[in-house]
Motif scaffolding. Sequence first.
Motif, PDB file in Angstrom:
ATOM      1  N   ALA A  76      -3.171  84.711  34.013  1.00 18.09           N
ATOM      2  CA  ALA A  76      -2.671  84.382  32.676  1.00 18.09           C
ATOM      3  C   ALA A  76      -1.698  83.216  32.795  1.00 18.09           C
ATOM      4  CB  ALA A  76      -1.974  85.592  32.071  1.00 18.09           C
ATOM      5  N   ASP A  77      -1.936  82.169  32.036  1.00 15.17           N
ATOM      6  CA  ASP A  77      -1.074  80.992  32.166  1.00 15.17           C
ATOM      7  C   ASP A  77      -1.185  80.160  30.896  1.00 15.17           C
ATOM      8  OD1 ASP A  77       0.092  79.612  35.066  1.00 15.17           O
ATOM      9  OD2 ASP A  77       0.059  78.346  33.284  1.00 15.17           O
ATOM     10  N   ILE A  78      -0.157  79.354  30.647  1.00 12.94           N
ATOM     11  CA  ILE A  78      -0.189  78.433  29.504  1.00 12.94           C
ATOM     12  C   ILE A  78      -1.039  77.210  29.831  1.00 12.94           C
ATOM     13  CG2 ILE A  78       1.870  77.070  30.102  1.00 12.94           C
ATOM     14  CD1 ILE A  78       2.741  77.465  27.128  1.00 12.94           C
ATOM     15  N   ALA A  98      21.694  77.924  32.557  1.00 12.39           N
ATOM     16  CA  ALA A  98      20.685  78.661  31.781  1.00 12.39           C
ATOM     17  C   ALA A  98      19.788  79.485  32.714  1.00 12.39           C
ATOM     18  CB  ALA A  98      19.836  77.687  30.970  1.00 12.39           C
ATOM     19  N   TYR A  99      19.381  78.865  33.817  1.00  8.85           N
ATOM     20  CA  TYR A  99      18.470  79.547  34.754  1.00  8.85           C
ATOM     21  C   TYR A  99      19.190  80.719  35.426  1.00  8.85           C
ATOM     22  CZ  TYR A  99      14.868  79.858  38.457  1.00  8.85           C
ATOM     23  OH  TYR A  99      13.869  80.280  39.302  1.00  8.85           O
ATOM     24  N   ASN A 100      20.453  80.512  35.830  1.00 13.88           N
ATOM     25  CA  ASN A 100      21.243  81.607  36.421  1.00 13.88           C
ATOM     26  C   ASN A 100      21.303  82.791  35.458  1.00 13.88           C
ATOM     27  OD1 ASN A 100      23.738  79.444  37.978  1.00 13.88           O
ATOM     28  ND2 ASN A 100      22.007  80.444  38.938  1.00 13.88           N
ATOM     29  N   HIS A 116       9.130  75.637  48.204  1.00  7.52           N
ATOM     30  CA  HIS A 116       8.608  74.351  47.710  1.00  7.52           C
ATOM     31  C   HIS A 116       7.297  74.533  46.953  1.00  7.52           C
ATOM     32  CE1 HIS A 116       8.529  69.745  48.204  1.00  7.52           C
ATOM     33  NE2 HIS A 116       8.347  70.144  46.983  1.00  7.52           N
ATOM     34  N   THR A 117       7.417  74.554  45.629  1.00  3.97           N
ATOM     35  CA  THR A 117       6.266  74.640  44.719  1.00  3.97           C
ATOM     36  C   THR A 117       6.485  73.559  43.644  1.00  3.97           C
ATOM     37  OG1 THR A 117       7.359  76.088  43.152  1.00  3.97           O
ATOM     38  CG2 THR A 117       6.219  77.181  44.983  1.00  3.97           C
ATOM     39  N   PRO A 118       5.524  73.385  42.726  1.00  6.00           N
ATOM     40  CA  PRO A 118       5.709  72.350  41.690  1.00  6.00           C
ATOM     41  C   PRO A 118       6.982  72.515  40.845  1.00  6.00           C
ATOM     42  CG  PRO A 118       3.411  72.974  41.807  1.00  6.00           C
ATOM     43  CD  PRO A 118       4.138  73.899  42.740  1.00  6.00           C
TER      44      PRO A 118
HETATM   45  N1  NAD Z   1       9.834  77.871  43.595  1.00  3.71           N
HETATM   46  C1  NAD Z   1      11.031  78.400  43.766  1.00  3.71           C
HETATM   47  O1  NAD Z   1      11.870  77.878  44.518  1.00  3.71           O
HETATM   48  C2  NAD Z   1      11.412  79.660  43.062  1.00  3.71           C
HETATM   49  C3  NAD Z   1      12.528  80.372  43.531  1.00  3.71           C
HETATM   50  C4  NAD Z   1      12.917  81.545  42.887  1.00  3.71           C
HETATM   51  C5  NAD Z   1      12.194  81.988  41.799  1.00  3.71           C
HETATM   52  N2  NAD Z   1      11.124  81.292  41.361  1.00  3.71           N
HETATM   53  C6  NAD Z   1      10.408  81.792  40.197  1.00  3.71           C
HETATM   54  O2  NAD Z   1       9.047  82.000  40.530  1.00  3.71           O
HETATM   55  C7  NAD Z   1       8.237  81.837  39.357  1.00  3.71           C
HETATM   56  C8  NAD Z   1       7.107  80.884  39.661  1.00  3.71           C
HETATM   57  O3  NAD Z   1       7.657  79.622  39.998  1.00  3.71           O
HETATM   58  P1  NAD Z   1       6.839  78.507  40.783  1.00  3.71           P
HETATM   59  O4  NAD Z   1       7.746  77.947  41.785  1.00  3.71           O
HETATM   60  O5  NAD Z   1       5.517  79.012  41.177  1.00  3.71           O
HETATM   61  O6  NAD Z   1       6.686  77.423  39.599  1.00  3.71           O
HETATM   62  P2  NAD Z   1       5.423  76.576  39.068  1.00  3.71           P
HETATM   63  O7  NAD Z   1       5.996  75.598  38.102  1.00  3.71           O
HETATM   64  O8  NAD Z   1       4.616  76.079  40.216  1.00  3.71           O
HETATM   65  O9  NAD Z   1       4.545  77.669  38.321  1.00  3.71           O
HETATM   66  C9  NAD Z   1       4.953  78.256  37.125  1.00  3.71           C
HETATM   67  C10 NAD Z   1       3.710  78.634  36.342  1.00  3.71           C
HETATM   68  O10 NAD Z   1       4.157  79.243  35.110  1.00  3.71           O
HETATM   69  C11 NAD Z   1       3.393  78.685  34.065  1.00  3.71           C
HETATM   70  N3  NAD Z   1       4.138  78.768  32.804  1.00  3.71           N
HETATM   71  C12 NAD Z   1       5.220  78.050  32.440  1.00  3.71           C
HETATM   72  N4  NAD Z   1       5.590  78.387  31.195  1.00  3.71           N
HETATM   73  C13 NAD Z   1       4.729  79.351  30.782  1.00  3.71           C
HETATM   74  C14 NAD Z   1       4.598  80.104  29.599  1.00  3.71           C
HETATM   75  N5  NAD Z   1       5.417  79.912  28.537  1.00  3.71           N
HETATM   76  N6  NAD Z   1       3.625  81.033  29.518  1.00  3.71           N
HETATM   77  C15 NAD Z   1       2.774  81.220  30.571  1.00  3.71           C
HETATM   78  N7  NAD Z   1       2.830  80.531  31.706  1.00  3.71           N
HETATM   79  C16 NAD Z   1       3.806  79.602  31.813  1.00  3.71           C
HETATM   80  C17 NAD Z   1       3.105  77.248  34.479  1.00  3.71           C
HETATM   81  O11 NAD Z   1       2.013  76.682  33.775  1.00  3.71           O
HETATM   82  C18 NAD Z   1       2.847  77.432  35.971  1.00  3.71           C
HETATM   83  O12 NAD Z   1       1.482  77.710  36.221  1.00  3.71           O
HETATM   84  C19 NAD Z   1       9.188  81.385  38.239  1.00  3.71           C
HETATM   85  O13 NAD Z   1       9.575  82.516  37.477  1.00  3.71           O
HETATM   86  C20 NAD Z   1      10.377  80.844  39.013  1.00  3.71           C
HETATM   87  O14 NAD Z   1      11.570  80.880  38.264  1.00  3.71           O
HETATM   88  C21 NAD Z   1      10.707  80.139  41.970  1.00  3.71           C
END
Ligand code: NAD
Length: 249
Positions: A40-42, A148-150, A185-187
């Motif tokens: 499920a994704d946007i 905001a994120y915190n 390290h992700t997008p």
């Molecule tokens: N990468 C990090 O360092 C890290 C660390 C801690 C927590 N997180 C958390 O892990 C989760 C995933 O992050 P990531 O690093 O894979 O990021 P990402 O940007 O690679 O992936 C996020 C995904 O969420 C989707 N998305 C965004 N808004 C949306 C919405 N309104 N409805 C449905 N889908 C939506 C995006 O399209 C994307 O596919 C997030 O909750 C992030 O806060 C990430």
Amino acid sequence: MTGQQGRIAGKRAFVTGGASGLGLDIVRRFVAEGAEVVIADIDAAAGEALAADLGQRFIRLDVSREEEWIAAFDTCDRLDILVNNAGITTHGSIEALTLEAFRYEFSIDVDGVFLGCKHVIPMMKDHGGSVINMSSMCGVRAQADLAAYNAAKAAVTHLTKSVALHYARQGYGIRCNSVHPGAIHTPILDKVMAQVEDGQALYESWVATHPIGRLGKPEEISAIILYLASDESAFATGAEFRIDGGSSL
Ligand SMILES: NC(=O)c1ccc[n+]([C@@H]2O[C@H](COP(=O)([O-])OP(=O)(O)OC[C@H]3O[C@@H](n4cnc5c(N)ncnc54)[C@H](O)[C@@H]3O)[C@@H](O)[C@H]2O)c1
């Protein structure tokens, strides 16, 4: 491993934000361990491509919209696993952020988790299940430039505990835990770096806050998610699982 084999063989999972980054790795791991997964994704283009590649189903879902959750779950017979992973990261201090930006962050990272935890109950309560909420090391330790994120990730941490208590006291057999990655390290990190003047300096400052000396890898997070999704974690609920290279210490 598919179908009858694997640590979550035969289970049905729903992963939000499943088209990119951590979610994508979780989806691949779940499929490899025998689950049927709804992605499920946007982002419909990325989600559909991944679903076609893995032979799974994609649903376009904006997690901040209640009617879209209801419509998405209407198409699923039953679920065993929900990963509330979708999220965004808004950069900015209390002084720099607008109320609008603060509310937007909450609409996705908090409202999205609230709606998933709420509407999944009828999908799981007759047979039990596991709900996994993606918080962050940032929900434990604060940074001046991530107000905001915190706040949003701290809200997810505590919401998880309230939800876990409710599920348990109702006897639903549903567990709910939060996962707290350090920087991986992700997008999403590239998107944060694009919000500041010197993205490389920001990246190096993240590495410096991880005593282990590097950022994490997506597979190091999906490993704990798989454990929480499986029956191996049957006694774990309401807990915070930190995998952060020591950055919350
Ligand atoms: N990468 C990090 O360092 C890290 C660390 C801690 C927590 N997180 C958390 O892990 C989760 C995933 O992050 P990531 O690093 O894979 O990021 P990402 O940007 O690679 O992936 C996020 C995904 O969420 C989707 N998305 C965004 N808004 C949306 C919405 N309104 N409805 C449905 N889908 C939506 C995006 O399209 C994307 O596919 C997030 O909750 C992030 O806060 C990430």
